[in-house]
Design a protein around this motif. Structure first.
Motif, PDB file in Angstrom:
ATOM      1  N   LEU A   1       0.874  -1.160   0.000  1.00  0.00           N
ATOM      2  CA  LEU A   1       0.000   0.000   0.000  1.00  0.00           C
ATOM      3  C   LEU A   1       0.912   1.209   0.000  1.00  0.00           C
ATOM      4  N   SER A   2       0.665   2.156  -0.917  1.00  0.00           N
ATOM      5  CA  SER A   2       1.484   3.362  -1.015  1.00  0.00           C
ATOM      6  C   SER A   2       0.619   4.592  -0.880  1.00  0.00           C
ATOM      7  N   SER A   3       1.176   5.594  -0.244  1.00  0.00           N
ATOM      8  CA  SER A   3       0.527   6.892  -0.120  1.00  0.00           C
ATOM      9  C   SER A   3       1.542   7.937  -0.577  1.00  0.00           C
ATOM     10  N   ARG A   4       1.194   8.662  -1.647  1.00  0.00           N
ATOM     11  CA  ARG A   4       2.126   9.629  -2.216  1.00  0.00           C
ATOM     12  C   ARG A   4       1.568  11.038  -2.073  1.00  0.00           C
ATOM     13  N   GLY A   5       2.292  11.860  -1.340  1.00  0.00           N
ATOM     14  CA  GLY A   5       1.939  13.260  -1.202  1.00  0.00           C
ATOM     15  C   GLY A   5       2.779  14.086  -2.154  1.00  0.00           C
ATOM     16  N   LEU A   6       2.801  15.401  -1.953  1.00  0.00           N
ATOM     17  CA  LEU A   6       3.588  16.270  -2.826  1.00  0.00           C
ATOM     18  C   LEU A   6       5.085  16.033  -2.694  1.00  0.00           C
ATOM     19  N   LEU A   7       5.540  15.762  -1.480  1.00  0.00           N
ATOM     20  CA  LEU A   7       6.975  15.652  -1.246  1.00  0.00           C
ATOM     21  C   LEU A   7       7.468  14.249  -0.937  1.00  0.00           C
ATOM     22  N   MET A   8       6.585  13.371  -0.496  1.00  0.00           N
ATOM     23  CA  MET A   8       7.059  12.085   0.009  1.00  0.00           C
ATOM     24  C   MET A   8       6.110  10.953  -0.382  1.00  0.00           C
ATOM     25  N   ARG A   9       6.684   9.796  -0.555  1.00  0.00           N
ATOM     26  CA  ARG A   9       5.907   8.582  -0.806  1.00  0.00           C
ATOM     27  C   ARG A   9       6.226   7.604   0.317  1.00  0.00           C
ATOM     28  N   ARG A  10       5.184   7.083   0.918  1.00  0.00           N
ATOM     29  CA  ARG A  10       5.341   6.095   1.980  1.00  0.00           C
ATOM     30  C   ARG A  10       4.703   4.788   1.517  1.00  0.00           C
ATOM     31  N   THR A  11       5.396   3.690   1.803  1.00  0.00           N
ATOM     32  CA  THR A  11       4.930   2.377   1.377  1.00  0.00           C
ATOM     33  C   THR A  11       5.004   1.417   2.553  1.00  0.00           C
ATOM     34  N   VAL A  12       3.995   0.579   2.664  1.00  0.00           N
ATOM     35  CA  VAL A  12       3.949  -0.406   3.737  1.00  0.00           C
ATOM     36  C   VAL A  12       3.629  -1.766   3.118  1.00  0.00           C
ATOM     37  N   ARG A  13       4.244  -2.807   3.683  1.00  0.00           N
ATOM     38  CA  ARG A  13       3.969  -4.182   3.246  1.00  0.00           C
ATOM     39  C   ARG A  13       2.672  -4.634   3.899  1.00  0.00           C
ATOM     40  N   THR A  14       1.640  -4.835   3.107  1.00  0.00           N
ATOM     41  CA  THR A  14       0.347  -5.221   3.662  1.00  0.00           C
ATOM     42  C   THR A  14       0.242  -6.713   3.930  1.00  0.00           C
ATOM     43  N   ASP A  15       1.165  -7.496   3.373  1.00  0.00           N
ATOM     44  CA  ASP A  15       1.128  -8.929   3.646  1.00  0.00           C
ATOM     45  C   ASP A  15       1.944  -9.306   4.872  1.00  0.00           C
ATOM     46  N   SER A  16       2.564  -8.317   5.513  1.00  0.00           N
ATOM     47  CA  SER A  16       3.270  -8.562   6.775  1.00  0.00           C
ATOM     48  C   SER A  16       3.034  -7.393   7.734  1.00  0.00           C
ATOM     49  N   LEU A  17       1.759  -7.075   7.932  1.00  0.00           N
ATOM     50  CA  LEU A  17       1.401  -5.989   8.834  1.00  0.00           C
ATOM     51  C   LEU A  17       1.643  -6.386  10.280  1.00  0.00           C
ATOM     52  N   ALA A  18       2.108  -5.426  11.069  1.00  0.00           N
ATOM     53  CA  ALA A  18       2.302  -5.650  12.495  1.00  0.00           C
ATOM     54  C   ALA A  18       1.160  -5.037  13.300  1.00  0.00           C
ATOM     55  N   SER A  19       0.643  -3.871  12.832  1.00  0.00           N
ATOM     56  CA  SER A  19      -0.463  -3.235  13.550  1.00  0.00           C
ATOM     57  C   SER A  19      -1.266  -2.351  12.614  1.00  0.00           C
ATOM     58  N   VAL A  20      -2.530  -2.185  13.001  1.00  0.00           N
ATOM     59  CA  VAL A  20      -3.450  -1.277  12.320  1.00  0.00           C
ATOM     60  C   VAL A  20      -4.175  -0.516  13.412  1.00  0.00           C
ATOM     61  N   ARG A  21      -4.151   0.798  13.310  1.00  0.00           N
ATOM     62  CA  ARG A  21      -4.847   1.628  14.299  1.00  0.00           C
ATOM     63  C   ARG A  21      -5.739   2.610  13.571  1.00  0.00           C
ATOM     64  N   CYS A  22      -6.954   2.759  14.071  1.00  0.00           N
ATOM     65  CA  CYS A  22      -7.889   3.722  13.504  1.00  0.00           C
ATOM     66  C   CYS A  22      -8.194   4.778  14.551  1.00  0.00           C
ATOM     67  N   SER A  23      -8.213   6.030  14.108  1.00  0.00           N
ATOM     68  CA  SER A  23      -8.582   7.118  15.005  1.00  0.00           C
ATOM     69  C   SER A  23      -9.894   7.706  14.514  1.00  0.00           C
ATOM     70  N   ASP A  24     -10.785   7.955  15.442  1.00  0.00           N
ATOM     71  CA  ASP A  24     -12.067   8.557  15.107  1.00  0.00           C
ATOM     72  C   ASP A  24     -11.981  10.051  15.325  1.00  0.00           C
ATOM     73  N   GLY A  25     -12.996  10.740  14.925  1.00  0.00           N
ATOM     74  CA  GLY A  25     -13.033  12.173  15.103  1.00  0.00           C
ATOM     75  C   GLY A  25     -13.315  12.855  13.776  1.00  0.00           C
ATOM     76  N   VAL A  26     -13.012  14.115  13.727  1.00  0.00           N
ATOM     77  CA  VAL A  26     -13.277  14.895  12.523  1.00  0.00           C
ATOM     78  C   VAL A  26     -12.421  14.398  11.364  1.00  0.00           C
ATOM     79  N   ALA A  27     -11.153  14.222  11.587  1.00  0.00           N
ATOM     80  CA  ALA A  27     -10.244  13.728  10.549  1.00  0.00           C
ATOM     81  C   ALA A  27      -9.872  12.286  10.883  1.00  0.00           C
ATOM     82  N   GLN A  28     -10.659  11.340  10.368  1.00  0.00           N
ATOM     83  CA  GLN A  28     -10.392   9.939  10.651  1.00  0.00           C
ATOM     84  C   GLN A  28      -9.124   9.504   9.926  1.00  0.00           C
ATOM     85  N   ARG A  29      -8.310   8.733  10.603  1.00  0.00           N
ATOM     86  CA  ARG A  29      -7.064   8.238  10.033  1.00  0.00           C
ATOM     87  C   ARG A  29      -6.925   6.759  10.353  1.00  0.00           C
ATOM     88  N   MET A  30      -6.276   6.050   9.443  1.00  0.00           N
ATOM     89  CA  MET A  30      -5.962   4.638   9.651  1.00  0.00           C
ATOM     90  C   MET A  30      -4.458   4.510   9.469  1.00  0.00           C
TER      91      MET A  30
END
Length: 186
Positions: free
Chosen positions: A88-117
């Motif tokens: 899974l990759s997330s590419r912004g204007l300056l940076m690209r972040r990639t995570v191996r989804t077949d070897s995940l260690a943790s998943v955290r979800c935050s609730d609120g106005v700006a939900q994030r995973m």
């Protein structure tokens, strides 16, 4: 700044290299980018119009308004999220972040106005995304769901199974709602 995964790098944690496959991109990202551009241009035009109408427009103020509109564009532009088997990759204007989804260690979800995973893999890579991206893109969710199930089977995903189940239920509800709406049953 893209991380590439090889058999040697993956071998350190006992996981196989990510299988090749096409990326599935957020189908709504282009529209969100156009909206960010439109809002920035609208602000710039409004500021220039007000200044020109009051007779105070000069080069310095024009550059200031252009900078303000550019800053608004940067704030409004969402990162481009893409998924392929194992990554899974997330590419912004300056940076690209990639995570191996077949070897995940943790998943955290935050609730609120700006939900994030936040997803973290066994190698320590971390990516944060808006869960609505997955809700609106069933193909992305399908790939991520298959990989998270692989992580659970391997025993690497130690934290976040409940959060993933809640997200899956939310996606199922949204999919059913969409099917009913399209079929006119709503």
């Amino acid at each position: 700044m893209e991380r590439r995964f090889t058999h040697a790098a993956a071998g350190a944690h006992g996981a196989a290299a990510a299988p090749p496959g096409p990326f599935v991109h957020d189908i709504h990202w282009a529209g969100e980018m156009r909206s960010a551009i439109g809002v920035a241009v609208l602000l710039f035009t409004a500021l220039l119009t007000v200044d020109a109408g009051s007779g105070r427009l000069d080069v310095t103020r024009g550059v200031l308004w252009a900078g303000l509109a550019g800053l608004l564009f940067v704030v409004l532009l969402p990162p481009r999220v893409s998924v392929r088997p194992g990554l899974l990759s997330s590419r912004g204007l300056l940076m690209r972040r990639t995570v191996r989804t077949d070897s995940l260690a943790s998943v955290r979800c935050s609730d609120g106005v700006a939900q994030r995973m936040a997803l973290r893999d066994m190698e320590g890579a971390r990516v944060e995304i808006d869960p609505m991206v997955l809700v609106r893109n069933p193909a992305m969710w399908h790939l991520l769901d298959m990989d998270t199930r692989a992580s659970i089977r391997r025993g690497t995903l130690l934290s976040g199974v409940t959060a993933l189940q809640q997200l899956a239920q939310r996606i199922d509800r949204e999919t059913a709602r969409t099917v009913f709406k399209v079929s006119g049953v709503e």
